[in-house]
Each structure stands twice: as structure tokens, then as C-alpha cells.
Design a protein around this motif. Structure first.
Motif, PDB file in Angstrom:
ATOM      1  N   GLY A 149      -7.521  11.661  -4.582  1.00 27.81           N
ATOM      2  CA  GLY A 149      -7.217  10.517  -3.730  1.00 27.81           C
ATOM      3  C   GLY A 149      -6.270   9.531  -4.385  1.00 27.81           C
ATOM      4  O   GLY A 149      -5.968   8.477  -3.809  1.00 27.81           O
ATOM      5  N   LEU A 150      -5.776   9.844  -5.578  1.00 26.78           N
ATOM      6  CA  LEU A 150      -4.884   8.957  -6.321  1.00 26.78           C
ATOM      7  C   LEU A 150      -3.442   9.462  -6.257  1.00 26.78           C
ATOM      8  O   LEU A 150      -3.189  10.620  -5.912  1.00 26.78           O
ATOM      9  CB  LEU A 150      -5.336   8.874  -7.784  1.00 26.78           C
ATOM     10  CG  LEU A 150      -6.727   8.278  -8.029  1.00 26.78           C
ATOM     11  CD1 LEU A 150      -7.080   8.369  -9.517  1.00 26.78           C
ATOM     12  CD2 LEU A 150      -6.804   6.837  -7.543  1.00 26.78           C
ATOM     13  N   PRO A 151      -2.476   8.617  -6.601  1.00 27.03           N
ATOM     14  CA  PRO A 151      -1.070   9.054  -6.573  1.00 27.03           C
ATOM     15  C   PRO A 151      -0.792  10.164  -7.584  1.00 27.03           C
ATOM     16  O   PRO A 151      -1.370  10.208  -8.670  1.00 27.03           O
ATOM     17  CB  PRO A 151      -0.301   7.772  -6.950  1.00 27.03           C
ATOM     18  CG  PRO A 151      -1.210   6.651  -6.601  1.00 27.03           C
ATOM     19  CD  PRO A 151      -2.590   7.164  -6.875  1.00 27.03           C
TER      20      PRO A 151
ATOM     21  N   LYS B  20     -12.366   7.334  -5.535  1.00 26.13           N
ATOM     22  CA  LYS B  20     -11.114   7.957  -5.940  1.00 26.13           C
ATOM     23  C   LYS B  20     -11.095   8.127  -7.451  1.00 26.13           C
ATOM     24  O   LYS B  20     -11.482   7.233  -8.198  1.00 26.13           O
ATOM     25  CB  LYS B  20      -9.936   7.109  -5.491  1.00 26.13           C
ATOM     26  CG  LYS B  20      -9.767   7.049  -3.975  1.00 26.13           C
ATOM     27  CD  LYS B  20      -8.614   6.164  -3.582  1.00 26.13           C
ATOM     28  CE  LYS B  20      -8.471   6.099  -2.066  1.00 26.13           C
ATOM     29  NZ  LYS B  20      -7.372   5.214  -1.640  1.00 26.13           N
TER      30      LYS B  20
ATOM     31  N   GLU C   3       0.813  -1.211   0.000  1.00 25.75           N
ATOM     32  CA  GLU C   3       0.000   0.000   0.000  1.00 25.75           C
ATOM     33  C   GLU C   3       0.848   1.264   0.000  1.00 25.75           C
ATOM     34  O   GLU C   3       0.344   2.346  -0.233  1.00 25.75           O
ATOM     35  CB  GLU C   3      -0.919   0.002   1.221  1.00 25.75           C
ATOM     36  CG  GLU C   3      -1.974  -1.110   1.185  1.00 25.75           C
ATOM     37  CD  GLU C   3      -2.777  -1.175   2.463  1.00 25.75           C
ATOM     38  OE1 GLU C   3      -2.511  -0.349   3.372  1.00 25.75           O
ATOM     39  OE2 GLU C   3      -3.669  -2.035   2.569  1.00 25.75           O
TER      40      GLU C   3
ATOM     41  N   LEU D 154       3.083   4.168  -1.258  1.00 24.37           N
ATOM     42  CA  LEU D 154       3.206   4.797  -2.567  1.00 24.37           C
ATOM     43  C   LEU D 154       4.625   4.657  -3.095  1.00 24.37           C
ATOM     44  O   LEU D 154       5.584   4.606  -2.326  1.00 24.37           O
ATOM     45  CB  LEU D 154       2.839   6.272  -2.452  1.00 24.37           C
ATOM     46  CG  LEU D 154       1.376   6.588  -2.176  1.00 24.37           C
ATOM     47  CD1 LEU D 154       1.219   8.066  -1.845  1.00 24.37           C
ATOM     48  CD2 LEU D 154       0.501   6.217  -3.357  1.00 24.37           C
TER      49      LEU D 154
ATOM     50  N   VAL E 198      -0.254  11.456  -2.307  1.00 24.36           N
ATOM     51  CA  VAL E 198      -1.690  11.372  -2.564  1.00 24.36           C
ATOM     52  C   VAL E 198      -2.210  12.730  -3.033  1.00 24.36           C
ATOM     53  O   VAL E 198      -2.010  13.751  -2.369  1.00 24.36           O
ATOM     54  CB  VAL E 198      -2.459  10.917  -1.309  1.00 24.36           C
ATOM     55  CG1 VAL E 198      -3.958  10.952  -1.566  1.00 24.36           C
ATOM     56  CG2 VAL E 198      -2.026   9.522  -0.900  1.00 24.36           C
ATOM     57  N   ASN E 199      -2.867  12.723  -4.174  1.00 21.08           N
ATOM     58  CA  ASN E 199      -3.475  13.933  -4.710  1.00 21.08           C
ATOM     59  C   ASN E 199      -4.736  14.260  -3.898  1.00 21.08           C
ATOM     60  O   ASN E 199      -5.684  13.473  -3.882  1.00 21.08           O
ATOM     61  CB  ASN E 199      -3.837  13.707  -6.180  1.00 21.08           C
ATOM     62  CG  ASN E 199      -4.368  14.948  -6.865  1.00 21.08           C
ATOM     63  OD1 ASN E 199      -4.848  15.873  -6.220  1.00 21.08           O
ATOM     64  ND2 ASN E 199      -4.298  14.971  -8.182  1.00 21.08           N
TER      65      ASN E 199
ATOM     66  N   GLU F  17     -12.277   4.184   0.740  1.00 23.79           N
ATOM     67  CA  GLU F  17     -11.085   3.349   0.737  1.00 23.79           C
ATOM     68  C   GLU F  17     -11.391   2.056   0.007  1.00 23.79           C
ATOM     69  O   GLU F  17     -12.499   1.550   0.045  1.00 23.79           O
ATOM     70  CB  GLU F  17     -10.636   3.050   2.174  1.00 23.79           C
ATOM     71  CG  GLU F  17     -10.176   4.281   2.939  1.00 23.79           C
ATOM     72  CD  GLU F  17      -8.976   4.960   2.310  1.00 23.79           C
ATOM     73  OE1 GLU F  17      -8.149   4.259   1.698  1.00 23.79           O
ATOM     74  OE2 GLU F  17      -8.869   6.195   2.415  1.00 23.79           O
TER      75      GLU F  17
ATOM     76  N   GLU G 219       5.147  13.910  -6.116  1.00 27.15           N
ATOM     77  CA  GLU G 219       5.286  14.518  -4.786  1.00 27.15           C
ATOM     78  C   GLU G 219       5.444  16.029  -4.884  1.00 27.15           C
ATOM     79  O   GLU G 219       4.894  16.786  -4.081  1.00 27.15           O
ATOM     80  CB  GLU G 219       6.490  13.897  -4.075  1.00 27.15           C
ATOM     81  CG  GLU G 219       6.454  14.030  -2.569  1.00 27.15           C
ATOM     82  CD  GLU G 219       7.508  13.162  -1.913  1.00 27.15           C
ATOM     83  OE1 GLU G 219       8.668  13.172  -2.401  1.00 27.15           O
ATOM     84  OE2 GLU G 219       7.183  12.457  -0.942  1.00 27.15           O
TER      85      GLU G 219
END
Length: 384
Positions: A88-90, A367, A75, A77, A83-84, A245, A93
């Protein structure tokens, strides 16, 4: 080894006793030796069943803990990702180290196809004058957008969408009636129709004015640097969305495999659910809504219908509109081919619009990206 040595010594002593005493005494001596040896062995190698059970439990627990660690690692990243907060997605950074950017995009038929809007995390679509709609596209990772536009002018209520996300607001020109509103509200805006023109924009000679003004992430960041607006997000800014989630399917109260939204006589927006990709595909003007950068149809994971009072501004000779963006009202949340009734509330200019489920709890959405359709009261949206 120690007890074997003792045994030999004791045996010699017993043999010695045989020579001195009777058989009964020898038997008694041998029995004593066996008893002592047994006690000695038990002390040397004690068998504790509870200890064995505890050791087995510890081994099992270590295996379980090891599995948990593996799950947790899965889990985590990837390096350089975060987390955007808008999806809610990657996302990269570096992208979350600054505020989002909201850009007004032209949505006339003659402005199609637009460029770059498939990368938006949130798109607000609402009416402008003359029955047309405009798209206020919000990006967390604006730097990754290589071409974005056509960029068009601002309206008063567009500012509220930018304030909802604590975003830098990008536009090209504006409604004259709001020229002072930016300063009054403290909206961080970058107007391309100013000294920032050549810093932030360029004209695509293959397009006809006014549908030819474009920008990109690099130029927006350069204009931002020039003006010197705050880059960090407000620590107390409450984001608009909470995310579900896991991969659970949204359980709505009605089917929404196709959603048709009649904004006006001029435009009807349609979203058609693709079960394989688990997203909605966007259509308007009876054709696919395409991003010129990719050549592909636009998609969205979530759709929110937000109903409010939209009206023609008194005394405006151009028929420009305004809306009650502060207040509350009804709406619909749509995802995974389903829909359910919701409510919305915006308590102040700087407070983000919040969405609530049928129980009055903050709405949790899936998400992914979100298309927010802000509609006049009484708009008859059809669901199939």
C-alpha cells in the motif's frame, strides 16, 4: 452621465415653464423630474441583496474548492511512483508492471546474516524439516535488490505462498517429491540448480556451502527473460490484503508489545515493538536479525500468525514436512503494539489466502511490510 444630461435639460424646461405658468405647476414639474431621475438611477444601478449573497457564497466555495485541490495534490504520488499492491506504499512505477518475485531464503544460524531480505514486502516464515525455518521473501521491486541470499531449496507448501501472490518462485534445488509439481500446478519457478545456475546465481566465497548461493534483481530478471514466463499479473487475481487509509492507530483487543514465537526447539522468533518508529524489530537466536546489506535490524509493520495442520510427510526418510495450506483456520493480526483474533481461508490452489476480522469482513491491515508466521496448531505464542 446620461442622467445628468437629462437633468439639465429638464431644469431648463422647468425655468421656461416659470415664465409661462404659475408656481404650483413648476413645483409639480420639479417633483416629476426627481421621480423620473430616481427611477432611472435604480434601473441603472439595481441593488440585489440575493445576488450579493450568491456572489459571496461563490467566493467562499471557490476558496474551499481551492483548499480541496491543494489537499488532493498533496496526496498525489510523486512522478514515476505508483502504489505497491503488497504494502500500500509508494514504489517505482516500473516495478508494478510485472509480477512479484518470491525467493526461498536459508534461515539456519550458520547462514546468518542474510542479505536483501529487509527489502521484502512480505516474508512467510514456516517450518522445514529438523525444526529449522525458511523464509519465503516476496518482492514487488526485485530489480532494486543488489544481493539476495543465501538461496535454498523448495518445499511443496512454499509453492502455495508464491501462488498466493501470483509470484515467480525462485529457489536453488527442491524436494525430489515435488519435481513434477511445478508443471502440474503451472507454477512459474526459476530453479538455480539447473541450466539457469550461471545466469541467475553466484557463489560467495566468504561463505561455506550450502550457505553461499546468492542472486540479485538483475540476474533474476535475466533468468525470467530466458525462460519466458508471463510478466503481467493476472487481471482477476485477488490480492491478499486490503489496507487502512490514513494514519489511524490499529485498535486491537489485547497488548502485543513483544511477541515470542517458539517454532521449535531450534528457533524462537521474537518481535519487539518500537513505539518511536511504529514498527516491530525482529530477533532470533537471542540476537538481532540483521540484513548484511544494510547492517541494520529487520523491521516489520504487520505480523500475521496463521495456524494450520503441519505434519511429517508419510514415508519421507528425511523427515520432510507438509501442511494443510488449503482450507481455513484461526490466526492473529498484530500491529501498533496491539493484537486481535482473525481467521483465514484458502479455497483453492490458485486462490490467494484471505484473512477476516472478528465480524467476517476482509481484514484491513496497516500500510507497510508484513511478516506471516505459518505455525503448527497448538503453538503457544506469548504476548507481553
Amino acid at each position: 452621465m446620461r442622467y445628468k444630461t437629462i437633468s439639465i435639460i429638464m431644469l431648463i424646461l422647468c425655468l421656461t415653464l416659470v415664465g409661462c405658468n404659475g408656481d404650483a405647476e413648476v413645483v409639480e414639474s420639479v417633483n416629476l423630474i426627481e421621480e423620473e431621475l430616481t427611477i432611472g438611477l435604480e434601473e441603472s444601478n439595481p441593488v440585489d441583496m440575493n445576488q450579493e449573497s450568491d456572489e459571496q457564497s461563490e467566493e467562499v466555495q471557490e476558496e474551499v474548492d481551492s483548499e480541496d485541490v491543494v489537499e488532493e495534490e498533496e496526496e498525489v504520488l510523486p512522478e514515476g511512483m505508483a502504489v505497491n499492491p503488497l504494502t500500500g506504499l509508494p514504489v517505482r512505477e516500473e516495478a508494478i508492471e510485472h509480477r512479484p518475485v518470491a525467493v526461498t531464503i536459508n534461515n539456519l544460524y550458520s547462514a546468518l546474516p542474510q542479505s536483501g531480505i529487509s527489502q521484502a514486502d512480505i516474508i512467510y516464515e514456516t517450518l522445514a524439516e529438523g525444526g529449522i525455518t525458511r523464509l519465503i521473501s516476496v518482492f514487488q521491486d526485485i530489480e532494486s535488490v543488489e544481493k539476495l541470499g543465501p538461496v535454498r531449496s523448495a518445499r511443496r507448501y512454499f509453492l502455495d505462498f508464491a501462488l498466493d501472490q501470483d509470484a515467480i518462485y525462485v529457489h536453488y534445488g527442491e524436494d525430489p517429491a515435488i519435481m513434477n509439481v511445478h508443471a502440474q500446478l503451472g507454477v512459474a519457478n526459476l530453479n538455480g540448480l539447473s541450466y539457469l545456475d550461471t545466469i541467475m546465481c553466484w557463489r560467495d566465497n566468504s561463505r561455506v556451502a550450502p550457505h553461499n548461493v546468492y542472486t540479485n534483481g538483475e540476474k533474476i530478471m535475466a533468468a525470467w527473460e530466458t525462460v519466458g514466463y508471463r510478466k503481467e499479473k493476472k487481471e482477476d487475481h485477488d490480492m491478499a490484503f486490503d489496507f487502512n487509509e490514513g494514519d489511524e492507530v490499529f485498535q486491537g483487543t489485547g497488548q502485543a508489545l513483544k511477541v515470542s514465537i517458539p517454532y521449535s526447539y531450534y528457533i524462537t522468533g521474537e518481535f519487539v515493538y518500537n513505539e518511536e518508529e511504529e514498527v516491530y524489530k525482529r530477533y532470533h537466536f537471542n540476537e538481532e536479525h540483521i540484513d548484511a546489506n544494510t547492517g541494520e535490524i529487520l523491521t516489520t509493520k504487520n505480523i500475521i500468525l496463521q495456524y494450520t495442520n503441519i505434519y511429517q510427510r508419510p514415508g519421507d526418510t528425511e523427515g520432510r514436512l507438509d501442511m494443510d495450506s488449503i482450507g481455513n483456520g484461526k490466526g492473529v493480526y498484530i500491529s501498533d503494539g496491539m493484537k486481535k483474533e482473525i481467521t483465514w481461508e484458502k479455497t483453492g490452489q490458485y486462490d490467494p489466502t484471505q484473512y477476516y476480522d472478528e465480524n467476517g469482513n476482509r481484514l484491513k491491515i496497516n500500510k507497510g511490510n508484513t511478516w506471516i508466521c505459518v505455525l503448527p496448531l497448538g503453538t503457544e505464542v506469548s504476548f507481553e
